[in-house]
Design an enzyme around this catalytic site. Sequence first.
Site, PDB file in Angstrom:
ATOM      1  N   PRO A   1      18.137 -63.214-101.798  1.00 36.09           N
ATOM      2  CA  PRO A   1      17.634 -64.220-102.727  1.00 36.09           C
ATOM      3  C   PRO A   1      16.321 -64.865-102.303  1.00 36.09           C
ATOM      4  O   PRO A   1      16.082 -65.121-101.128  1.00 36.09           O
ATOM      5  CB  PRO A   1      18.756 -65.273-102.755  1.00 36.09           C
ATOM      6  CG  PRO A   1      19.541 -65.036-101.516  1.00 36.09           C
ATOM      7  CD  PRO A   1      19.450 -63.569-101.236  1.00 36.09           C
ATOM      8  N   ASN A   2      15.502 -65.086-103.332  1.00 30.75           N
ATOM      9  CA  ASN A   2      14.209 -65.778-103.231  1.00 30.75           C
ATOM     10  C   ASN A   2      13.098 -64.929-102.607  1.00 30.75           C
ATOM     11  O   ASN A   2      11.949 -65.356-102.576  1.00 30.75           O
ATOM     12  CB  ASN A   2      14.343 -67.113-102.471  1.00 30.75           C
ATOM     13  CG  ASN A   2      15.358 -68.030-103.121  1.00 30.75           C
ATOM     14  OD1 ASN A   2      15.233 -68.331-104.301  1.00 30.75           O
ATOM     15  ND2 ASN A   2      16.379 -68.442-102.396  1.00 30.75           N
TER      16      ASN A   2
ATOM     17  N   ARG B   1       6.030 -68.354-101.897  1.00 26.43           N
ATOM     18  CA  ARG B   1       7.117 -69.181-101.372  1.00 26.43           C
ATOM     19  C   ARG B   1       6.811 -69.593 -99.923  1.00 26.43           C
ATOM     20  O   ARG B   1       6.759 -68.733 -99.026  1.00 26.43           O
ATOM     21  CB  ARG B   1       8.396 -68.338-101.400  1.00 26.43           C
ATOM     22  CG  ARG B   1       9.578 -68.996-100.757  1.00 26.43           C
ATOM     23  CD  ARG B   1      10.701 -67.986-100.503  1.00 26.43           C
ATOM     24  NE  ARG B   1      11.823 -68.664 -99.909  1.00 26.43           N
ATOM     25  CZ  ARG B   1      12.786 -68.053 -99.230  1.00 26.43           C
ATOM     26  NH1 ARG B   1      12.762 -66.742 -99.088  1.00 26.43           N
ATOM     27  NH2 ARG B   1      13.760 -68.747 -98.706  1.00 26.43           N
TER      28      ARG B   1
ATOM     29  N   TYR C   1       6.645 -67.943 -94.400  1.00 25.45           N
ATOM     30  CA  TYR C   1       6.922 -66.541 -94.727  1.00 25.45           C
ATOM     31  C   TYR C   1       5.680 -65.664 -94.882  1.00 25.45           C
ATOM     32  O   TYR C   1       5.797 -64.450 -95.074  1.00 25.45           O
ATOM     33  CB  TYR C   1       7.780 -66.459 -95.997  1.00 25.45           C
ATOM     34  CG  TYR C   1       9.124 -67.144 -95.839  1.00 25.45           C
ATOM     35  CD1 TYR C   1      10.035 -66.699 -94.875  1.00 25.45           C
ATOM     36  CD2 TYR C   1       9.483 -68.235 -96.609  1.00 25.45           C
ATOM     37  CE1 TYR C   1      11.260 -67.325 -94.700  1.00 25.45           C
ATOM     38  CE2 TYR C   1      10.706 -68.873 -96.443  1.00 25.45           C
ATOM     39  CZ  TYR C   1      11.585 -68.412 -95.487  1.00 25.45           C
ATOM     40  OH  TYR C   1      12.799 -69.035 -95.317  1.00 25.45           O
TER      41      TYR C   1
ATOM     42  N   ASN D   1      17.322 -57.653 -95.180  1.00 22.71           N
ATOM     43  CA  ASN D   1      16.973 -59.075 -95.100  1.00 22.71           C
ATOM     44  C   ASN D   1      17.824 -59.768 -96.159  1.00 22.71           C
ATOM     45  O   ASN D   1      17.441 -59.837 -97.338  1.00 22.71           O
ATOM     46  CB  ASN D   1      15.481 -59.313 -95.351  1.00 22.71           C
ATOM     47  CG  ASN D   1      15.110 -60.778 -95.141  1.00 22.71           C
ATOM     48  OD1 ASN D   1      15.991 -61.638 -94.992  1.00 22.71           O
ATOM     49  ND2 ASN D   1      13.823 -61.067 -95.113  1.00 22.71           N
TER      50      ASN D   1
ATOM     51  N   ALA E   1      19.089 -66.088 -97.484  1.00 23.71           N
ATOM     52  CA  ALA E   1      20.055 -67.181 -97.258  1.00 23.71           C
ATOM     53  C   ALA E   1      21.493 -66.673 -97.127  1.00 23.71           C
ATOM     54  O   ALA E   1      22.315 -67.304 -96.440  1.00 23.71           O
ATOM     55  CB  ALA E   1      19.957 -68.194 -98.394  1.00 23.71           C
TER      56      ALA E   1
ATOM     57  N   GLU F   1      19.350 -55.871 -89.185  1.00 21.38           N
ATOM     58  CA  GLU F   1      19.051 -57.192 -89.758  1.00 21.38           C
ATOM     59  C   GLU F   1      17.561 -57.480 -89.581  1.00 21.38           C
ATOM     60  O   GLU F   1      17.018 -57.299 -88.480  1.00 21.38           O
ATOM     61  CB  GLU F   1      19.875 -58.247 -89.022  1.00 21.38           C
ATOM     62  CG  GLU F   1      19.604 -59.656 -89.488  1.00 21.38           C
ATOM     63  CD  GLU F   1      20.373 -60.711 -88.680  1.00 21.38           C
ATOM     64  OE1 GLU F   1      20.723 -60.440 -87.498  1.00 21.38           O
ATOM     65  OE2 GLU F   1      20.616 -61.800 -89.219  1.00 21.38           O
TER      66      GLU F   1
ATOM     67  N   HIS G   1      14.354 -60.346 -90.478  1.00 22.79           N
ATOM     68  CA  HIS G   1      13.874 -61.625 -91.006  1.00 22.79           C
ATOM     69  C   HIS G   1      12.382 -61.757 -90.743  1.00 22.79           C
ATOM     70  O   HIS G   1      11.900 -61.368 -89.664  1.00 22.79           O
ATOM     71  CB  HIS G   1      14.584 -62.809 -90.351  1.00 22.79           C
ATOM     72  CG  HIS G   1      16.055 -62.820 -90.606  1.00 22.79           C
ATOM     73  ND1 HIS G   1      16.595 -63.129 -91.829  1.00 22.79           N
ATOM     74  CD2 HIS G   1      17.090 -62.518 -89.785  1.00 22.79           C
ATOM     75  CE1 HIS G   1      17.921 -63.028 -91.753  1.00 22.79           C
ATOM     76  NE2 HIS G   1      18.246 -62.655 -90.528  1.00 22.79           N
TER      77      HIS G   1
ATOM     78  N   SER H   1      10.847 -64.841 -90.677  1.00 18.85           N
ATOM     79  CA  SER H   1      10.794 -65.972 -89.744  1.00 18.85           C
ATOM     80  C   SER H   1      11.832 -65.758 -88.635  1.00 18.85           C
ATOM     81  O   SER H   1      12.625 -64.805 -88.697  1.00 18.85           O
ATOM     82  CB  SER H   1      11.098 -67.271 -90.495  1.00 18.85           C
ATOM     83  OG  SER H   1      12.443 -67.276 -90.961  1.00 18.85           O
TER      84      SER H   1
ATOM     85  N   ARG I   1      14.632 -72.571 -86.361  1.00 15.79           N
ATOM     86  CA  ARG I   1      14.600 -73.404 -87.570  1.00 15.79           C
ATOM     87  C   ARG I   1      15.858 -74.286 -87.651  1.00 15.79           C
ATOM     88  O   ARG I   1      16.469 -74.574 -86.640  1.00 15.79           O
ATOM     89  CB  ARG I   1      14.424 -72.479 -88.779  1.00 15.79           C
ATOM     90  CG  ARG I   1      13.125 -71.649 -88.682  1.00 15.79           C
ATOM     91  CD  ARG I   1      12.926 -70.747 -89.874  1.00 15.79           C
ATOM     92  NE  ARG I   1      12.807 -71.518 -91.102  1.00 15.79           N
ATOM     93  CZ  ARG I   1      12.915 -70.989 -92.325  1.00 15.79           C
ATOM     94  NH1 ARG I   1      13.106 -69.682 -92.460  1.00 15.79           N
ATOM     95  NH2 ARG I   1      12.814 -71.756 -93.393  1.00 15.79           N
TER      96      ARG I   1
HETATM   97  C1  DQA Z   1      14.753 -65.274 -94.073  1.00 15.42           C
HETATM   98  C2  DQA Z   1      15.336 -66.421 -93.227  1.00 15.42           C
HETATM   99  C3  DQA Z   1      16.493 -67.096 -93.955  1.00 15.42           C
HETATM  100  O1  DQA Z   1      16.993 -68.159 -93.175  1.00 15.42           O
HETATM  101  C4  DQA Z   1      16.017 -67.642 -95.293  1.00 15.42           C
HETATM  102  O2  DQA Z   1      17.114 -68.177 -96.006  1.00 15.42           O
HETATM  103  C5  DQA Z   1      15.270 -66.670 -96.108  1.00 15.42           C
HETATM  104  C6  DQA Z   1      14.339 -65.755 -95.445  1.00 15.42           C
HETATM  105  C7  DQA Z   1      13.515 -64.661 -93.389  1.00 15.42           C
HETATM  106  O3  DQA Z   1      13.164 -63.529 -93.740  1.00 15.42           O
HETATM  107  O4  DQA Z   1      12.875 -65.309 -92.551  1.00 15.42           O
HETATM  108  O5  DQA Z   1      15.347 -66.668 -97.334  1.00 15.42           O
HETATM  109  O6  DQA Z   1      15.737 -64.260 -94.189  1.00 15.42           O
END
Ligand code: DQA
Length: 144
Positions: free
Chosen positions: A11-12, A19, A24, A76, A79, A100, A102, A104, A109
């Site tokens: 998501p997002n 964003r 990011y 990825n 959330a 996995e 990410h 960030s 965080r």
């Molecule tokens: C994320 C890190 C997650 O904590 C966050 O909710 C995201 C992006 C990242 O790629 O850094 O949506 O997965």
Amino acid sequence: MTDLVYVLNGPNLNLLGVREPDIYGHDTLDDIAGALEDRARELGLTIDMRQSNHEGHLVDWLHEAQAHDARAVLLNAAAFTHTSVAIHDAIKAIRTPVIEVHLSNPHTREAFRHVSFVGRAAKGSIAGFGALSYQLALEAAARF
Ligand code: DQA
């Protein structure tokens, strides 16, 4: 095993580029896909890149990756990383290795990002390198 690598985004991540760019970066998901496809071609791999804001889609696609005998999944889960037992269980349910990813580094965080249901089931994790995290995960998948 095929040369197919699924790249699944949660998501997002469709909003990447606009964003929270300070966290990011400025690359869009299409930019990341383009760069991955270039490197995949050099490595003799094929990328299938997808994004969904819906948890069940990610579960279905993890099952599909195994059904299609994919080499690996770069995931990825955004959330859902920090909330989803369903995605954790789907990773455990398939034999396809999941990496996995990410952009960030969640460990630097908020505390709610320090738990990863994905990381507990994944073969390995790469985080904190921005768009390069995806490239590093692909390099790992190429060496399986
Ligand atoms: C994320 C890190 C997650 O904590 C966050 O909710 C995201 C992006 C990242 O790629 O850094 O949506 O997965």
